[in-house]
Design a protein around this motif. Structure first.
Motif, PDB file in Angstrom:
ATOM      1  N   ARG A 174      72.607  21.052  16.495  1.00 12.87           N
ATOM      2  CA  ARG A 174      73.976  21.583  16.644  1.00 12.87           C
ATOM      3  C   ARG A 174      74.973  20.799  15.796  1.00 12.87           C
ATOM      4  O   ARG A 174      75.957  21.326  15.321  1.00 12.87           O
ATOM      5  CB  ARG A 174      74.414  21.534  18.121  1.00 12.87           C
ATOM      6  CG  ARG A 174      73.780  22.610  18.985  1.00 12.87           C
ATOM      7  CD  ARG A 174      74.550  22.796  20.284  1.00 12.87           C
ATOM      8  NE  ARG A 174      74.617  21.573  21.094  1.00 12.87           N
ATOM      9  CZ  ARG A 174      73.673  21.156  21.931  1.00 12.87           C
ATOM     10  NH1 ARG A 174      72.574  21.883  22.082  1.00 12.87           N
ATOM     11  NH2 ARG A 174      73.804  20.040  22.615  1.00 12.87           N
ATOM     12  N   HIS A 175      74.680  19.496  15.639  1.00 15.77           N
ATOM     13  CA  HIS A 175      75.612  18.643  14.881  1.00 15.77           C
ATOM     14  C   HIS A 175      75.418  18.721  13.370  1.00 15.77           C
ATOM     15  O   HIS A 175      76.287  18.271  12.627  1.00 15.77           O
ATOM     16  CB  HIS A 175      75.455  17.179  15.331  1.00 15.77           C
ATOM     17  CG  HIS A 175      76.220  16.857  16.574  1.00 15.77           C
ATOM     18  ND1 HIS A 175      77.348  16.082  16.580  1.00 15.77           N
ATOM     19  CD2 HIS A 175      76.027  17.253  17.860  1.00 15.77           C
ATOM     20  CE1 HIS A 175      77.810  15.977  17.820  1.00 15.77           C
ATOM     21  NE2 HIS A 175      77.019  16.678  18.618  1.00 15.77           N
ATOM     22  N   MET A 176      74.287  19.249  12.902  1.00 13.89           N
ATOM     23  CA  MET A 176      74.004  19.207  11.453  1.00 13.89           C
ATOM     24  C   MET A 176      75.159  19.715  10.576  1.00 13.89           C
ATOM     25  O   MET A 176      75.495  19.062   9.574  1.00 13.89           O
ATOM     26  CB  MET A 176      72.720  19.993  11.092  1.00 13.89           C
ATOM     27  CG  MET A 176      71.406  19.306  11.401  1.00 13.89           C
ATOM     28  SD  MET A 176      71.258  17.598  10.870  1.00 13.89           S
ATOM     29  CE  MET A 176      71.171  17.760   9.100  1.00 13.89           C
TER      30      MET A 176
ATOM     31  N   THR B 129      52.840   9.035   4.488  1.00 11.91           N
ATOM     32  CA  THR B 129      51.790   9.881   3.906  1.00 11.91           C
ATOM     33  C   THR B 129      51.141  10.827   4.909  1.00 11.91           C
ATOM     34  O   THR B 129      50.484  11.785   4.514  1.00 11.91           O
ATOM     35  CB  THR B 129      50.668   9.032   3.259  1.00 11.91           C
ATOM     36  OG1 THR B 129      50.206   8.094   4.228  1.00 11.91           O
ATOM     37  CG2 THR B 129      51.163   8.294   2.034  1.00 11.91           C
ATOM     38  N   THR B 130      51.325  10.569   6.205  1.00  8.00           N
ATOM     39  CA  THR B 130      50.627  11.421   7.186  1.00  8.00           C
ATOM     40  C   THR B 130      51.563  12.344   7.956  1.00  8.00           C
ATOM     41  O   THR B 130      51.107  13.138   8.763  1.00  8.00           O
ATOM     42  CB  THR B 130      49.834  10.574   8.216  1.00  8.00           C
ATOM     43  OG1 THR B 130      50.759   9.708   8.883  1.00  8.00           O
ATOM     44  CG2 THR B 130      48.746   9.765   7.555  1.00  8.00           C
ATOM     45  N   ARG B 131      52.867  12.230   7.722  1.00  9.43           N
ATOM     46  CA  ARG B 131      53.770  13.091   8.501  1.00  9.43           C
ATOM     47  C   ARG B 131      53.549  14.565   8.124  1.00  9.43           C
ATOM     48  O   ARG B 131      53.088  14.884   7.024  1.00  9.43           O
ATOM     49  CB  ARG B 131      55.227  12.667   8.292  1.00  9.43           C
ATOM     50  CG  ARG B 131      55.747  13.002   6.937  1.00  9.43           C
ATOM     51  CD  ARG B 131      57.220  12.664   6.802  1.00  9.43           C
ATOM     52  NE  ARG B 131      57.655  12.954   5.466  1.00  9.43           N
ATOM     53  CZ  ARG B 131      58.574  12.282   4.801  1.00  9.43           C
ATOM     54  NH1 ARG B 131      59.182  11.268   5.355  1.00  9.43           N
ATOM     55  NH2 ARG B 131      58.898  12.633   3.589  1.00  9.43           N
ATOM     56  N   LYS B 132      53.899  15.441   9.083  1.00  8.68           N
ATOM     57  CA  LYS B 132      53.649  16.877   8.900  1.00  8.68           C
ATOM     58  C   LYS B 132      54.577  17.474   7.837  1.00  8.68           C
ATOM     59  O   LYS B 132      54.172  18.272   7.003  1.00  8.68           O
ATOM     60  CB  LYS B 132      53.863  17.584  10.251  1.00  8.68           C
ATOM     61  CG  LYS B 132      52.949  18.763  10.455  1.00  8.68           C
ATOM     62  CD  LYS B 132      53.052  19.297  11.875  1.00  8.68           C
ATOM     63  CE  LYS B 132      54.284  20.163  12.017  1.00  8.68           C
ATOM     64  NZ  LYS B 132      55.052  20.059  13.203  1.00  8.68           N
ATOM     65  N   GLU B 133      55.860  17.088   7.912  1.00  7.03           N
ATOM     66  CA  GLU B 133      56.861  17.661   6.999  1.00  7.03           C
ATOM     67  C   GLU B 133      56.895  16.885   5.680  1.00  7.03           C
ATOM     68  O   GLU B 133      57.202  15.697   5.674  1.00  7.03           O
ATOM     69  CB  GLU B 133      58.262  17.582   7.638  1.00  7.03           C
ATOM     70  CG  GLU B 133      58.426  18.349   8.920  1.00  7.03           C
ATOM     71  CD  GLU B 133      58.524  19.852   8.690  1.00  7.03           C
ATOM     72  OE1 GLU B 133      58.790  20.283   7.554  1.00  7.03           O
ATOM     73  OE2 GLU B 133      58.315  20.582   9.674  1.00  7.03           O
ATOM     74  N   SER B 134      56.588  17.556   4.581  1.00  6.20           N
ATOM     75  CA  SER B 134      56.683  16.959   3.245  1.00  6.20           C
ATOM     76  C   SER B 134      56.117  15.547   3.162  1.00  6.20           C
ATOM     77  O   SER B 134      56.843  14.605   2.828  1.00  6.20           O
ATOM     78  CB  SER B 134      58.146  16.907   2.779  1.00  6.20           C
ATOM     79  OG  SER B 134      58.753  18.140   2.881  1.00  6.20           O
ATOM     80  N   PRO B 135      54.843  15.362   3.453  1.00 10.00           N
ATOM     81  CA  PRO B 135      54.294  14.006   3.337  1.00 10.00           C
ATOM     82  C   PRO B 135      54.371  13.503   1.900  1.00 10.00           C
ATOM     83  O   PRO B 135      54.396  14.306   0.962  1.00 10.00           O
ATOM     84  CB  PRO B 135      52.831  14.178   3.777  1.00 10.00           C
ATOM     85  CG  PRO B 135      52.532  15.612   3.573  1.00 10.00           C
ATOM     86  CD  PRO B 135      53.814  16.357   3.796  1.00 10.00           C
TER      87      PRO B 135
ATOM     88  N   SER C  42      63.769  11.325   9.468  1.00 12.13           N
ATOM     89  CA  SER C  42      63.364  11.991   8.225  1.00 12.13           C
ATOM     90  C   SER C  42      62.100  12.834   8.407  1.00 12.13           C
ATOM     91  O   SER C  42      61.707  13.555   7.491  1.00 12.13           O
ATOM     92  CB  SER C  42      63.172  10.973   7.092  1.00 12.13           C
ATOM     93  OG  SER C  42      62.146  10.075   7.398  1.00 12.13           O
ATOM     94  N   ALA C  43      61.492  12.781   9.573  1.00 11.62           N
ATOM     95  CA  ALA C  43      60.310  13.612   9.834  1.00 11.62           C
ATOM     96  C   ALA C  43      60.691  14.959  10.444  1.00 11.62           C
ATOM     97  O   ALA C  43      59.831  15.819  10.641  1.00 11.62           O
ATOM     98  CB  ALA C  43      59.354  12.869  10.772  1.00 11.62           C
ATOM     99  N   ILE C  44      61.984  15.164  10.743  1.00 12.42           N
ATOM    100  CA  ILE C  44      62.417  16.400  11.414  1.00 12.42           C
ATOM    101  C   ILE C  44      62.652  17.511  10.382  1.00 12.42           C
ATOM    102  O   ILE C  44      63.436  17.351   9.445  1.00 12.42           O
ATOM    103  CB  ILE C  44      63.705  16.146  12.239  1.00 12.42           C
ATOM    104  CG1 ILE C  44      63.436  15.064  13.295  1.00 12.42           C
ATOM    105  CG2 ILE C  44      64.208  17.428  12.877  1.00 12.42           C
ATOM    106  CD1 ILE C  44      64.684  14.593  14.040  1.00 12.42           C
ATOM    107  N   GLY C  45      61.973  18.644  10.585  1.00 15.25           N
ATOM    108  CA  GLY C  45      62.007  19.740   9.622  1.00 15.25           C
ATOM    109  C   GLY C  45      63.403  20.236   9.282  1.00 15.25           C
ATOM    110  O   GLY C  45      63.740  20.396   8.108  1.00 15.25           O
ATOM    111  N   PHE C  46      64.257  20.483  10.301  1.00 11.91           N
ATOM    112  CA  PHE C  46      65.576  21.050   9.973  1.00 11.91           C
ATOM    113  C   PHE C  46      66.482  20.037   9.283  1.00 11.91           C
ATOM    114  O   PHE C  46      67.373  20.415   8.524  1.00 11.91           O
ATOM    115  CB  PHE C  46      66.254  21.679  11.206  1.00 11.91           C
ATOM    116  CG  PHE C  46      66.597  20.741  12.333  1.00 11.91           C
ATOM    117  CD1 PHE C  46      67.734  19.949  12.280  1.00 11.91           C
ATOM    118  CD2 PHE C  46      65.783  20.662  13.456  1.00 11.91           C
ATOM    119  CE1 PHE C  46      68.055  19.096  13.329  1.00 11.91           C
ATOM    120  CE2 PHE C  46      66.099  19.812  14.501  1.00 11.91           C
ATOM    121  CZ  PHE C  46      67.238  19.022  14.438  1.00 11.91           C
ATOM    122  N   VAL C  47      66.232  18.737   9.516  1.00 10.52           N
ATOM    123  CA  VAL C  47      66.996  17.705   8.792  1.00 10.52           C
ATOM    124  C   VAL C  47      66.584  17.752   7.316  1.00 10.52           C
ATOM    125  O   VAL C  47      67.422  17.785   6.411  1.00 10.52           O
ATOM    126  CB  VAL C  47      66.734  16.293   9.369  1.00 10.52           C
ATOM    127  CG1 VAL C  47      67.381  15.212   8.502  1.00 10.52           C
ATOM    128  CG2 VAL C  47      67.236  16.190  10.804  1.00 10.52           C
TER     129      VAL C  47
END
Ligand code: DC
Length: 231
Positions: A65-67, A191-197, A108-113
């Protein structure tokens, strides 16, 4: 004939000297430099200030909501260096502190961010003439960049560099082993995160700077740049 303006994308592991190299090139060739890590750090600072992070949990619905209210920009200070601004406030110092460093990989691992940051980064580079560094610049932000670099160095070399930097800042309590463990942990998360590793783009040049001086790597990068703008 005027040289053509290109996009330079620099990615790589943490503590490789990416930003040192990117800044030096941008200055030399008169391009804008964008530190995308600073943008994720600024969002993290915003979350901390609003109490949106509890332990290793980020209140995602609230953050979402704050983005639209989070405005990040870069302004050149009187020393000629670029500072990060968050909603009208210079936050350059705060975003480099431990509090932000310890939480930034969660944010930085959050997709919408990532989606919001990538859109802003693409807008900043719309007219080319930009050097951007991060983790996903050559793979996601500018997959068509004319020059892509992926920097790495051995974990021990990177830890040694950071250890020396901490010592020069007067930190006498952190051990080399702790720094090395932190470097390895950040590599694992990146290197292992789901979003844009973090990964090397297929068409990126690999630079292992374990045994290079800053001057040597700057010269190498400048030559690669010249080859692209002259062709
Ligand atoms: O480069 P840095 O240490 O300032 O980056 C801070 C964090 O942001 C780090 O956890 C990696 C992440 N990051 C990212 O996910 N994507 C980018 N383009 C830049 C940084």
């Amino acid at each position: 004939m005027a040289q053509k303006r290109i996009t330079v994308a620099i990615d790589g592991h943490s503590s490789c000297g990416k930003s040192t190299m990117a800044k030096a090139l941008a200055k030399r060739i008169g391009y804008a430099y964008i530190d995308t890590g600073a943008m994720y750090r600024a969002v993290t600072l915003y979350c901390l200030e609003k109490g949106m992070i509890d332990g290793d949990k980020v209140n995602k619905p609230r953050l979402r909501r704050h983005m639209p209210k989070i405005e990040i920009s870069f302004k050149v200070n009187e020393e000629g260096k670029s500072d990060t601004w968050l909603n009208g406030k210079n936050v350059e110092k705060e975003i480099r502190g431990m509090e932000v460093s310890n939480k930034v990989s969660l944010v930085s691992a959050i997709g919408f961010v990532r989606k919001a940051m990538v859109e802003q980064q693409q807008a900043m580079g719309r007219n080319k003439g930009i050097v951007m560094d991060g983790r996903d610049i050559g793979t996601v932000v500018f997959p068509d960049a004319e020059l892509k670099i992926f920097i790495t160095a051995t974990p021990e070399v990177r830890a040694e560099r950071r250890y020396k930097e901490l010592q020069s800042k007067g930190d006498t309590t952190t051990t080399f082993e702790e720094v090395l463990a932190n470097v390895l942990e950040r590599d694992r998360i990146d290197t292992t995160r789901k979003e844009s590793p973090l990964r090397q783009a297929d068409d990126a040049l690999l630079l292992d700077n374990s045994n290079l001086t800053i001057e040597q790597q700057d010269e190498w990068l400048y030559k690669e740049f010249l080859m692209r703008v002259k062709s």
